[in-house]
Design an enzyme around this catalytic site. Structure first.
Site, PDB file in Angstrom:
ATOM      1  N   GLN A 112       0.825  -1.273   0.163  1.00  0.00           N
ATOM      2  CA  GLN A 112       0.009  -0.050  -0.070  1.00  0.00           C
ATOM      3  C   GLN A 112       0.829   1.069   0.034  1.00  0.00           C
ATOM      4  O   GLN A 112       0.423   2.456  -0.105  1.00  0.00           O
ATOM      5  CB  GLN A 112      -0.924   0.101   1.255  1.00  0.00           C
ATOM      6  CG  GLN A 112      -1.779  -0.961   1.470  1.00  0.00           C
ATOM      7  CD  GLN A 112      -2.775  -0.915   2.745  1.00  0.00           C
ATOM      8  OE1 GLN A 112      -2.852  -2.022   3.166  1.00  0.00           O
ATOM      9  NE2 GLN A 112      -3.277   0.030   3.007  1.00  0.00           N
TER      10      GLN A 112
ATOM     11  N   GLU B 145       0.660  -1.788   4.509  1.00  0.00           N
ATOM     12  CA  GLU B 145       1.280  -0.441   4.570  1.00  0.00           C
ATOM     13  C   GLU B 145       2.682  -0.438   5.049  1.00  0.00           C
ATOM     14  O   GLU B 145       3.654   0.161   4.199  1.00  0.00           O
ATOM     15  CB  GLU B 145       0.448   0.540   5.711  1.00  0.00           C
ATOM     16  CG  GLU B 145       0.921   1.877   5.440  1.00  0.00           C
ATOM     17  CD  GLU B 145      -0.129   2.845   6.535  1.00  0.00           C
ATOM     18  OE1 GLU B 145       0.388   4.071   6.631  1.00  0.00           O
ATOM     19  OE2 GLU B 145      -1.146   2.594   6.698  1.00  0.00           O
TER      20      GLU B 145
ATOM     21  N   ARG C 119      -4.570   8.124  17.407  1.00  0.00           N
ATOM     22  CA  ARG C 119      -5.740   8.288  16.686  1.00  0.00           C
ATOM     23  C   ARG C 119      -7.082   7.439  17.806  1.00  0.00           C
ATOM     24  O   ARG C 119      -8.102   7.718  17.835  1.00  0.00           O
ATOM     25  CB  ARG C 119      -5.967   7.582  15.405  1.00  0.00           C
ATOM     26  CG  ARG C 119      -6.869   7.961  14.532  1.00  0.00           C
ATOM     27  CD  ARG C 119      -6.738   7.483  13.124  1.00  0.00           C
ATOM     28  NE  ARG C 119      -7.709   7.976  12.071  1.00  0.00           N
ATOM     29  CZ  ARG C 119      -7.114   8.928  11.030  1.00  0.00           C
ATOM     30  NH1 ARG C 119      -6.230   9.478  11.065  1.00  0.00           N
ATOM     31  NH2 ARG C 119      -8.265   9.260  10.252  1.00  0.00           N
TER      32      ARG C 119
ATOM     33  N   ARG D 220      -7.512  -0.989   9.149  1.00  0.00           N
ATOM     34  CA  ARG D 220      -8.916  -0.202   8.897  1.00  0.00           C
ATOM     35  C   ARG D 220      -9.507   0.383   9.889  1.00  0.00           C
ATOM     36  O   ARG D 220      -9.832  -0.048  10.828  1.00  0.00           O
ATOM     37  CB  ARG D 220      -9.795  -0.878   8.199  1.00  0.00           C
ATOM     38  CG  ARG D 220     -10.932  -0.297   7.338  1.00  0.00           C
ATOM     39  CD  ARG D 220     -12.053  -1.396   6.595  1.00  0.00           C
ATOM     40  NE  ARG D 220     -12.537  -0.702   5.629  1.00  0.00           N
ATOM     41  CZ  ARG D 220     -13.157  -1.500   4.800  1.00  0.00           C
ATOM     42  NH1 ARG D 220     -13.316  -2.759   4.821  1.00  0.00           N
ATOM     43  NH2 ARG D 220     -13.908  -0.915   3.517  1.00  0.00           N
TER      44      ARG D 220
ATOM     45  N   THR E 164      -2.983  11.947  10.274  1.00  0.00           N
ATOM     46  CA  THR E 164      -2.357  12.964  11.466  1.00  0.00           C
ATOM     47  C   THR E 164      -1.112  13.132  11.533  1.00  0.00           C
ATOM     48  O   THR E 164      -0.594  14.255  11.907  1.00  0.00           O
ATOM     49  CB  THR E 164      -2.694  11.881  12.961  1.00  0.00           C
ATOM     50  OG1 THR E 164      -2.277  10.897  12.903  1.00  0.00           O
ATOM     51  CG2 THR E 164      -4.242  12.261  13.087  1.00  0.00           C
TER      52      THR E 164
ATOM     53  N   ALA F 124      -5.619   5.824   5.633  1.00  0.00           N
ATOM     54  CA  ALA F 124      -6.589   6.902   6.251  1.00  0.00           C
ATOM     55  C   ALA F 124      -7.776   7.290   5.489  1.00  0.00           C
ATOM     56  O   ALA F 124      -7.979   8.346   5.536  1.00  0.00           O
ATOM     57  CB  ALA F 124      -5.462   8.010   6.453  1.00  0.00           C
TER      58      ALA F 124
ATOM     59  N   GLU G 206     -12.644   3.718   5.670  1.00  0.00           N
ATOM     60  CA  GLU G 206     -12.629   3.251   6.980  1.00  0.00           C
ATOM     61  C   GLU G 206     -13.817   3.628   7.857  1.00  0.00           C
ATOM     62  O   GLU G 206     -14.234   2.835   8.777  1.00  0.00           O
ATOM     63  CB  GLU G 206     -11.489   4.056   7.670  1.00  0.00           C
ATOM     64  CG  GLU G 206     -10.107   3.701   7.257  1.00  0.00           C
ATOM     65  CD  GLU G 206      -8.997   4.342   8.037  1.00  0.00           C
ATOM     66  OE1 GLU G 206      -7.886   3.970   8.392  1.00  0.00           O
ATOM     67  OE2 GLU G 206      -9.061   5.641   7.785  1.00  0.00           O
TER      68      GLU G 206
END
Length: 799
Positions: free
Chosen positions: A234, A269, A347, A379, A479, A548, A750
């Site tokens: 990703q 990721e 988060r 996710r 973020t 994200a 998400e």
């Protein structure tokens, strides 16, 4: 005469306004609308290839002669010193070319995405989780490599290990990354003076990504320092940097290619870095192509998952159930290294308020180091864990005050000025959660169904029913502010066909289809005129991860920027060539109107090419308005919010703990949808995946630290038979993003995942009925049949 004008070579066509007959003929060649523009249903560009098996994945790439295969040698201890390692039997095994260890890494033996130098490619003196890579076998075939990897002789000296947050705290393991504190007001004082207070704890389990296509990397060495790596990642740019890092070369020597993935969900990721690095090191060492594709057991054992959390909370509230103060400590099982645990646990705090207002709040994260695989993105990226804590608090208040949980939710919604600020001090300007909830309450007939559920349960009986309606408010943006950027490269060829490349990756979510629709809409051409090619670091540099929920937001805007650059050049060209004002040049369906003349798009592009107009552009976009000061816990980390609401009804067998979801009604906010069909599919899939996280998917390590749920045979994801018996999904057609996102759409990857919390709450409601709703069942997640049964028995015993 008209036919001769139309068919004449482009360079001899008349430059002045054409006769009426010519204009009508050219207009007839174009339709009033294009096929596949934005805000319309368009089939996924690879849908037919997916179902017919013609979609090419990394493992389908033809292997050049001489291709080698790699297999990881994994540790069989959770925490131990490596006292001796004998790999002679491995090297002597049939088909083996050689073995890689840390000593063979030409650059730096580290693939930490945060640069903390805490995630080695191969362990050296110490292993810190069961399944940590120690070496890699390189062999002529994959089977030979796998068999040889089992022959290693490794002597360990066992060390104490801690597998969960509580054990880690007791052992003084410390944090893998600095914790975060969010505060607003004086939570302690407000809690002390509150008429009612409840303290509790909820354990929230992790989750394996269970992508259909496992991890894979295929490295092909080039001349000098060059290497090309085909990978299912990703984050191509991060893979590029990591490969360069371990090889000790510049990033420009490494090319990462991604055509498509068979699912990712965050698991590709950062976790793909390991496989890209091993394949590249081996390819350069032996100057032969090298592929690594672990089997599912090794994949699940050696790669990170959703973070488990243990959340201790306290809430103070008044007689009406309105929250006055809230505090929470969020301890996460992060694993042995930092990976992305810092932003994930951050988060979780960002979403600990969900759609509610806390007048006074204090939140702390505890990213605990544990002797387990390093957990990673998934996710929702910590948001689901924070949000479920908010819903547990609402549930606690509802049972304490004898109220319907939906009423408590409504009384605590974020609202007007004074009640519109989050714990991280961002003002919520676009709050549509109350409207979504009100509309779903009516369309799902919640009140009548709640009464029917209670009437059913009042009869006693074995089967109990439950119902819940829960909201979602989810912040959109990375973020890590610098990730909120994207690039795109757009070419229009002289025949009018269009080639588009962008930095996002396609993992089944339909990103390429949406970006093609954006360009089609901008240039007013059919979407099938646009070809989107594989993501590659050769074309668009410094890309952000497709994560994200930002794929369409960022890459769509970058592609639109590229299209507009070319469009501006073409408009200026047309105005000059046809001797008219730029305002008289208009792109219409598959054509360009220039004054009174309509020129087919392909003819117009041919003219532009002959006039030496530049038909290529690099687009760029960066998200505006966002900023974040982590030290003070203040800022605007999110550009906007996506909202949703779900109402779920369940039936529970109180003798076995088994249950089924009878019905789910969803109303979800995607702004002005780029592609309603794809967005609806994302909502449905996210909801079912969220159900799996909260009901059936249980990760379990034995006392030695070995993951025992390491294959589909021991790890239960939802089946088709687990979906709601009645499943109604609607998009909020009236919603439009107030921020200037791509075509006023909103992210959809998400946010709908957390709609499944309604299922968890409905299960709790059914269990609570055995004690006449007097007590919160305090279910932990996942609410497996065993946990549901134990909660039923506990409440019966308490009664």
């Amino acid at each position: 005469m008209t036919d001769k004008i139309v068919d004449a070579p482009v360079e001899t066509q008349k430059r002045t306004d054409p006769p009426v007959a010519q204009k009508l003929l050219r207009a007839d060649q174009a339709r009033d609308t294009i096929r596949g523009g934005v805000h319309t249903d368009l089939r996924h560009d690879s849908a037919i290839k997916h179902v017919t098996g013609r979609a090419e994945y990394c493992d389908d790439i033809p292997e050049p002669a001489g291709t080698l295969h790699a297999c990881l040698g994994l540790s069989s201890r959770a925490h131990a010193l490596i006292r001796a390692m004998d790999l002679s039997a491995v090297e002597a095994a049939p088909g083996v070319i050689g073995v890689l260890t840390a000593a063979d890494v030409p650059g730096v033996n580290d693939i930490s995405p945060t640069g903390r130098d805490d995630e080695p490619v191969f362990a050296t003196e110490r292993v810190e989780f069961w399944g940590q890579p120690i070496f890699a076998v390189i062999a002529e075939t994959r089977d030979a490599a796998r068999r040889a990897a089992l022959l290693a002789g490794i002597e360990y000296e066992n060390l104490p290990h801690a597998l969960d947050p509580d054990a880690a705290r007791a052992a003084g393991m410390g944090y893998v990354t600095p914790p975060l504190t969010l505060r607003r007001g004086d939570a302690a004082a407000a809690m002390q003076s509150a008429p009612h207070r409840i303290a509790g704890r909820i354990a929230v389990g992790g989750q394996d990504h269970m992508y259909l296509e496992g991890h894979i990397a295929f490295a092909i060495p080039g001349e000098d320092e060059d290497v090309i790596v085909h990978s299912s990642t990703q984050h191509p740019t991060e893979a590029q940097h990591m490969v360069a890092h371990v090889l000790g070369v510049a990033s420009n020597a490494v090319t990462i290619n991604v055509r498509r993935m068979g699912g990712g969900f965050g698991g590709k990721e950062t976790q793909m870095n390991l496989f890209c690095a091993v394949a590249a090191i081996a390819a350069k060492k032996w100057n032969r192509p090298v592929k690594i594709r672990p089997d599912r057991d090794d994949d699940m054992t050696a790669t990170g998952k959703r973070h488990d959390f243990v959340i201790d909370y306290e809430v103070g509230f008044d007689d009406s159930g309105r929250i006055l103060a809230m505090s929470g400590d969020f301890a996460a099982r992060c694993g042995y290294s930092s990976d992305l645990s810092g932003p994930v646990t951050d988060r979780a705090l960002f979403h600990a308020d969900n759609a509610y207002f806390y007048p006074h709040v204090l939140l702390n994260s505890h990213p605990m180091k544990t002797n387990t695989v390093s957990n990673t993105a998934f996710r929702g990226f910590g948001g689901p864990q924070g949000m479920i804590a908010a819903e547990r608090i609402i549930e606690e208040i509802a049972y304490h005050r004898g109220l319907d949980s939906l009423e408590v939710r409504k009384r605590n919604f974020l609202g007007d000025a004074g009640r519109d600020v989050t714990p991280y001090h961002q003002t919520v300007e676009d709050n549509i959660a109350p409207r979504l909830v009100d509309e779903l309450e009516q369309s799902a007939d919640y009140r009548a169904r709640l009464a029917a559920v209670k009437a059913w349960n009042a009869k006693g009986g074995v089967i109990r029913k439950g119902i819940a309606l829960t909201p979602v408010k989810f912040g959109i943006s990375f973020t890590a502010t610098w990730y909120n950027q994207a690039g795109a490269l757009l070419h229009i060829y002289s025949d009018g066909s269009i080639h588009l490349n962008h930095g996002g990756t396609e993992m089944g979510q339909g990103l390429n289809t949406k970006i093609a629709q954006v360009v089609a809409d901008e240039l007013q051409v059919d979407a099938d005129r646009i070809k989107i090619t594989k993501t590659t670091t050769e074309k668009v540099p410094n890309t952000s991860a497709t994560a994200a929920s930002s794929g369409s937001d960022l890459n769509g805007m970058a592609a639109q920027d590229a299209a507009r650059q070319i469009k501006e050049r073409l408009t200026a060209f047309a105005a000059e060539r046809w001797q008219t004002a730029p305002g008289n040049v208009r792109f219409v369906a598959n054509a360009v109107e220039i004054g009174a003349e309509t020129v087919p798009f392909a003819d117009f592009i041919r003219e532009a090419y002959m006039a030496r107009i530049h038909l290529s552009a690099a687009g760029f976009y960066k998200t505006p308005k966002i900023h974040w000061d982590r030290a003070s816990g203040k800022g605007r980390p999110f550009y906007y919010y996506a909202y949703g609401a779900a109402c779920s009804e369940v039936s529970v067998d109180t003798l076995t703990g088994e249950y089924r979801v009878e019905r789910a009604d969803i109303l979800h906010d995607v702004g002005r949808s780029l592609n309603p069909a794809l967005d609806r599919g994302q909502v449905e899939g996210a909801f079912v995946q969220g159900m799996g996280w909260l009901t059936t998917e249980e990760l379990w390590w034995d006392a030695n630290g070995r993951l025992r749920t390491h294959a589909p045979s021991t790890y239960k994801i939802p089946l088709a038979s687990d979906r709601p018996r009645i499943f109604n999904v609607e998009l909020a057609s009236w919603s439009e993003n107030r921020e200037k996102t791509i075509k006023r759409s909103k992210a959809v990857g998400e946010p709908p995942f957390m709609l499944a919390i309604s299922v968890f709450e409905a299960l709790s409601h059914a269990v609570a009925s055995v004690a006449d709703y007097r007590e919160c069942p305090r279910l932990d997640a996942p609410a497996t049949p065993e946990r549901v049964l134990m909660a039923v028995e506990r409440l019966r015993g308490a009664g």
